[in-house]
Write an enzyme that holds these catalytic residues in place. Sequence first.
Site, PDB file in Angstrom:
ATOM      1  N   HIS A  14       0.837  -1.204   0.000  1.00 31.55           N
ATOM      2  CA  HIS A  14       0.000   0.000   0.000  1.00 31.55           C
ATOM      3  C   HIS A  14       0.866   1.245   0.000  1.00 31.55           C
ATOM      4  O   HIS A  14       2.058   1.205   0.271  1.00 31.55           O
ATOM      5  CB  HIS A  14      -0.993   0.006   1.184  1.00 31.55           C
ATOM      6  CG  HIS A  14      -0.390   0.174   2.538  1.00 31.55           C
ATOM      7  ND1 HIS A  14      -1.144   0.383   3.665  1.00 31.55           N
ATOM      8  CD2 HIS A  14       0.905   0.178   2.963  1.00 31.55           C
ATOM      9  CE1 HIS A  14      -0.349   0.497   4.721  1.00 31.55           C
ATOM     10  NE2 HIS A  14       0.885   0.382   4.322  1.00 31.55           N
ATOM     11  N   CYS A  33       5.472   6.329   4.809  1.00 32.35           N
ATOM     12  CA  CYS A  33       4.368   5.511   4.262  1.00 32.35           C
ATOM     13  C   CYS A  33       3.780   6.134   3.004  1.00 32.35           C
ATOM     14  O   CYS A  33       2.924   5.537   2.353  1.00 32.35           O
ATOM     15  CB  CYS A  33       3.278   5.323   5.312  1.00 32.35           C
ATOM     16  SG  CYS A  33       3.869   4.472   6.763  1.00 32.35           S
ATOM     17  N   HIS A  39       4.934   0.128  -0.221  1.00 29.40           N
ATOM     18  CA  HIS A  39       5.711  -0.847   0.546  1.00 29.40           C
ATOM     19  C   HIS A  39       4.748  -1.941   0.980  1.00 29.40           C
ATOM     20  O   HIS A  39       3.525  -1.753   0.937  1.00 29.40           O
ATOM     21  CB  HIS A  39       6.366  -0.175   1.771  1.00 29.40           C
ATOM     22  CG  HIS A  39       5.356   0.414   2.698  1.00 29.40           C
ATOM     23  ND1 HIS A  39       4.840   1.682   2.518  1.00 29.40           N
ATOM     24  CD2 HIS A  39       4.742  -0.091   3.788  1.00 29.40           C
ATOM     25  CE1 HIS A  39       3.957   1.925   3.464  1.00 29.40           C
ATOM     26  NE2 HIS A  39       3.868   0.856   4.259  1.00 29.40           N
ATOM     27  N   HIS A  41       3.290  -5.310   3.485  1.00 24.46           N
ATOM     28  CA  HIS A  41       3.141  -5.858   4.836  1.00 24.46           C
ATOM     29  C   HIS A  41       2.680  -7.303   4.755  1.00 24.46           C
ATOM     30  O   HIS A  41       1.963  -7.680   3.820  1.00 24.46           O
ATOM     31  CB  HIS A  41       2.072  -5.090   5.629  1.00 24.46           C
ATOM     32  CG  HIS A  41       2.465  -3.687   5.954  1.00 24.46           C
ATOM     33  ND1 HIS A  41       3.426  -3.387   6.891  1.00 24.46           N
ATOM     34  CD2 HIS A  41       2.045  -2.495   5.470  1.00 24.46           C
ATOM     35  CE1 HIS A  41       3.569  -2.073   6.977  1.00 24.46           C
ATOM     36  NE2 HIS A  41       2.738  -1.505   6.113  1.00 24.46           N
ATOM     37  N   ASP A  78      -4.536 -10.843  -1.364  1.00 25.39           N
ATOM     38  CA  ASP A  78      -3.195 -11.416  -1.231  1.00 25.39           C
ATOM     39  C   ASP A  78      -2.340 -11.131  -2.462  1.00 25.39           C
ATOM     40  O   ASP A  78      -2.757 -11.359  -3.591  1.00 25.39           O
ATOM     41  CB  ASP A  78      -3.311 -12.932  -1.010  1.00 25.39           C
ATOM     42  CG  ASP A  78      -1.989 -13.553  -0.594  1.00 25.39           C
ATOM     43  OD1 ASP A  78      -1.223 -12.886   0.140  1.00 25.39           O
ATOM     44  OD2 ASP A  78      -1.710 -14.691  -1.014  1.00 25.39           O
ATOM     45  N   HIS A  79      -1.135 -10.617  -2.204  1.00 28.90           N
ATOM     46  CA  HIS A  79      -0.177 -10.263  -3.257  1.00 28.90           C
ATOM     47  C   HIS A  79      -0.723  -9.210  -4.211  1.00 28.90           C
ATOM     48  O   HIS A  79      -0.413  -9.205  -5.399  1.00 28.90           O
ATOM     49  CB  HIS A  79       0.324 -11.509  -3.999  1.00 28.90           C
ATOM     50  CG  HIS A  79       1.293 -12.297  -3.166  1.00 28.90           C
ATOM     51  ND1 HIS A  79       0.893 -13.046  -2.087  1.00 28.90           N
ATOM     52  CD2 HIS A  79       2.628 -12.423  -3.239  1.00 28.90           C
ATOM     53  CE1 HIS A  79       1.949 -13.604  -1.532  1.00 28.90           C
ATOM     54  NE2 HIS A  79       3.020 -13.237  -2.209  1.00 28.90           N
ATOM     55  N   GLU A 129      -0.682  -5.364  11.398  1.00 32.50           N
ATOM     56  CA  GLU A 129       0.060  -4.830  10.253  1.00 32.50           C
ATOM     57  C   GLU A 129       1.551  -5.136  10.396  1.00 32.50           C
ATOM     58  O   GLU A 129       2.208  -5.532   9.441  1.00 32.50           O
ATOM     59  CB  GLU A 129      -0.168  -3.321  10.175  1.00 32.50           C
ATOM     60  CG  GLU A 129       0.457  -2.661   8.972  1.00 32.50           C
ATOM     61  CD  GLU A 129       0.318  -1.159   9.052  1.00 32.50           C
ATOM     62  OE1 GLU A 129      -0.127  -0.574   8.068  1.00 32.50           O
ATOM     63  OE2 GLU A 129       0.657  -0.568  10.097  1.00 32.50           O
TER      64      GLU A 129
HETATM   65 NI    NI Z   1       2.454   0.441   5.660  1.00 32.39          NI
END
Ligand code: NI
Length: 142
Positions: A14, A33, A39, A41, A78-79, A129
């Site tokens: 995100h 961020c 980046h 998570h 996912d991904h 997270e």
């Molecule tokens: Ni983040």
Amino acid sequence: MIQVTRRYRFSASHRLHAPQLSEELNREIYGKCNHPFGHGHNYILEVTVGGAIGGDGRVVDPRRLDCLVEQEVIQRLDHRSLNADVPEFSELVPTTENLAVVIAGRLDACWKQMFPGGGPRIEKIRLEETGNNSFELKLSKL
Ligand code: NI
């Protein structure tokens, strides 16, 4: 009433960025961020359901819950890039607070279909997270 919690994992990227604000203000609010390329998570999702113990000695059939979470959450997130691939975040900033609300909405939308005739209620969504922060959404009416 007994509560049962199941745990799931997915990875997604995100970028925290509010399109209606300036680049400068976004950098100020979201810091690293807001990096343009995002980046990732490794999220941990916990879904807590509550209800009475049924004739089978269980509150919830875990296969049905897994099926719902797989279809409505894992396969869609996912991904993926939350900003680019998930329609709910086309204008909404993909903070983990907002992600918890989006996940709860998706589970709620299909809940009655998966658990017809009463059955377990969804009580809580908990989303981790990182090892340092987690977010809880308590659901009363669902
Ligand atoms: Ni983040």
